[in-house]
Design an enzyme around this catalytic site. Structure first.
Site, PDB file in Angstrom:
ATOM      1  N   MET A  30      96.102  12.615  45.818  1.00 19.66           N
ATOM      2  CA  MET A  30      97.198  12.988  46.714  1.00 19.66           C
ATOM      3  C   MET A  30      97.238  12.023  47.904  1.00 19.66           C
ATOM      4  SD  MET A  30      97.801  17.074  46.656  1.00 19.66           S
ATOM      5  CE  MET A  30      96.439  17.542  47.700  1.00 19.66           C
ATOM      6  N   GLY A  31      96.661  10.834  47.681  1.00 19.71           N
ATOM      7  CA  GLY A  31      96.666   9.844  48.759  1.00 19.71           C
ATOM      8  C   GLY A  31      95.592  10.116  49.785  1.00 19.71           C
ATOM      9  N   LEU A  33      93.347   8.029  50.864  1.00 20.94           N
ATOM     10  CA  LEU A  33      92.203   7.600  50.065  1.00 20.94           C
ATOM     11  C   LEU A  33      90.966   7.326  50.921  1.00 20.94           C
ATOM     12  CD1 LEU A  33      94.053   5.146  47.640  1.00 20.94           C
ATOM     13  CD2 LEU A  33      93.667   7.608  47.371  1.00 20.94           C
ATOM     14  N   HIS A  34      89.801   7.635  50.334  1.00 16.92           N
ATOM     15  CA  HIS A  34      88.529   7.410  51.016  1.00 16.92           C
ATOM     16  C   HIS A  34      87.518   6.854  50.013  1.00 16.92           C
ATOM     17  CE1 HIS A  34      87.342  11.111  49.025  1.00 16.92           C
ATOM     18  NE2 HIS A  34      88.278  11.788  49.658  1.00 16.92           N
ATOM     19  N   HIS A  37      87.386   8.197  46.427  1.00 20.44           N
ATOM     20  CA  HIS A  37      88.432   7.693  45.536  1.00 20.44           C
ATOM     21  C   HIS A  37      88.099   6.275  45.039  1.00 20.44           C
ATOM     22  CE1 HIS A  37      90.928  10.627  47.986  1.00 20.44           C
ATOM     23  NE2 HIS A  37      91.112  11.041  46.744  1.00 20.44           N
ATOM     24  N   GLY A 149      86.371  13.730  40.775  1.00 14.99           N
ATOM     25  CA  GLY A 149      85.133  13.962  41.507  1.00 14.99           C
ATOM     26  C   GLY A 149      84.627  15.376  41.288  1.00 14.99           C
ATOM     27  N   ASP A 152      85.284  19.086  43.874  1.00 13.98           N
ATOM     28  CA  ASP A 152      86.156  20.189  43.474  1.00 13.98           C
ATOM     29  C   ASP A 152      85.709  20.672  42.094  1.00 13.98           C
ATOM     30  OD1 ASP A 152      88.315  20.075  45.669  1.00 13.98           O
ATOM     31  OD2 ASP A 152      88.198  18.015  44.976  1.00 13.98           O
ATOM     32  N   PHE A 186      82.758  13.277  51.432  1.00 12.12           N
ATOM     33  CA  PHE A 186      84.017  12.623  51.751  1.00 12.12           C
ATOM     34  C   PHE A 186      85.163  13.528  51.309  1.00 12.12           C
ATOM     35  CE2 PHE A 186      81.516   8.741  52.078  1.00 12.12           C
ATOM     36  CZ  PHE A 186      82.155   8.068  53.101  1.00 12.12           C
ATOM     37  N   SER A 187      86.140  13.691  52.173  1.00 14.36           N
ATOM     38  CA  SER A 187      87.302  14.525  51.875  1.00 14.36           C
ATOM     39  C   SER A 187      88.463  14.097  52.758  1.00 14.36           C
ATOM     40  CB  SER A 187      86.980  16.001  52.139  1.00 14.36           C
ATOM     41  OG  SER A 187      88.155  16.799  52.066  1.00 14.36           O
TER      42      SER A 187
END
Length: 285
Positions: A30-31, A33-34, A37, A149, A152, A186-187
């Site tokens: 959903m964009g 990005l980190h 991703h 990932g 979730d 990371f989120s």
């Protein structure tokens, strides 16, 4: 890197690569990005000839309209990241392209049991939105591989289930949660945290790890007391606890000493930000 906004253009490009015998890898996002991703993209490059990243903020999976409105949109930053990583296709459709009519009247995909427990109970309709958009992306792109990932985890298990039950010829490949040195996962939602909350946030993962150590030490006994202690520790630190419990790794049923492979799933609020995390563990006896 091809930037594609429409389904027609996407279909033509996908057919072009398929005729050349290329394997396709999809990283749905959903964009915003980190590093998590980026690690998925690197993993995709190891498995597929062509790497496709989708960016679509899916309104169907938001149970809160304010949350949807406030979700960070960072397309330029994301574009620069993807260009640097040299992916092959960025699919970034607008909402009407994916949902040409009312979202509420749209055909959907639902995994009955898994979508309505734990996180699904707290966020009605969320996982139906997830499986529907992932199913649409799978139909449009027909990837050989798709990458997700494990942060979730319930979502991952739901996607694996519908892929198996609906006979999608796609291999789902998952990657362990990518974390900061302090343990914070990371989120995209970490952007919502203020400086004080950012300092507190790693306590969630520390509590999960500590709880697992106690459970293993006690061989699964006194579980309720152990979980209650963990919840109270989080509350005292300033968290509002929604979910914090032990589940079977494969079924997400509640913990039983007969289960060797387990997972703690946690969803908490820190200020106005919902944080989720998990950790697997094995109970030997």
């Amino acid at each position: 890197m091809y930037i594609i906004k429409t389904i027609d253009c996407l279909y033509k490009k996908i057919q072009f690569f398929k005729k050349k015998g290329k394997t396709l890898g999809l990283v749905p996002t959903m964009g915003n990005l980190h590093k998590g991703h980026i690690e998925l993209i690197l993993l995709a490059k190891k498995h597929a000839d062509i790497v496709i990243v989708s960016i679509f903020i899916n309104p169907m999976q938001f149970d809160n309209t304010l949350d949807l409105k406030n979700y960070p949109q960072t397309f330029l930053e994301d574009y620069l990241i993807l260009k640097k990583e040299k992916i092959d296709i960025l699919f970034a459709p607008e909402t009407p392209e994916i949902y040409p009519n009312s979202i509420n009247m749209h055909t959907y995909i639902e995994v009955p049991k898994l979508s309505k427990i734990i996180e699904g109970k707290s966020r009605p309709g969320h996982f139906t939105g997830v499986t529907t958009i992932i199913g649409k992306l799978f139909n449009l792109i027909q990837p050989n591989f798709a990458f997700f990932g494990e942060k979730d985890y319930q979502q991952l298990l739901i996607i694996k289930t519908f892929v198996k039950e609906l006979n999608y010829p796609i291999k789902i490949i998952s990657m362990p949660t990518i974390r900061l040195k302090n343990g914070l996962a990371f989120s995209s939602r970490n952007r919502y945290l203020n400086n004080l909350e950012l300092k507190k946030a790693p306590f969630l993962y520390k509590t999960i790890k500590k709880t697992i150590n106690i459970i293993i030490k006690n061989n699964g006994n006194k579980l309720h007391e152990t979980i209650d202690f963990a919840k109270q520790s989080l509350i005292q630190k300033g968290f509002l606890v929604d979910i914090f419990n032990v589940y079977n790794l494969k079924t997400l049923n509640f913990f039983s000493k007969k289960n060797k492979k387990n997972i703690i799933l946690a969803s908490v609020w820190l200020g106005n930000t919902r944080l989720i995390d998990n950790e697997k563990f094995i109970l030997l006896n």
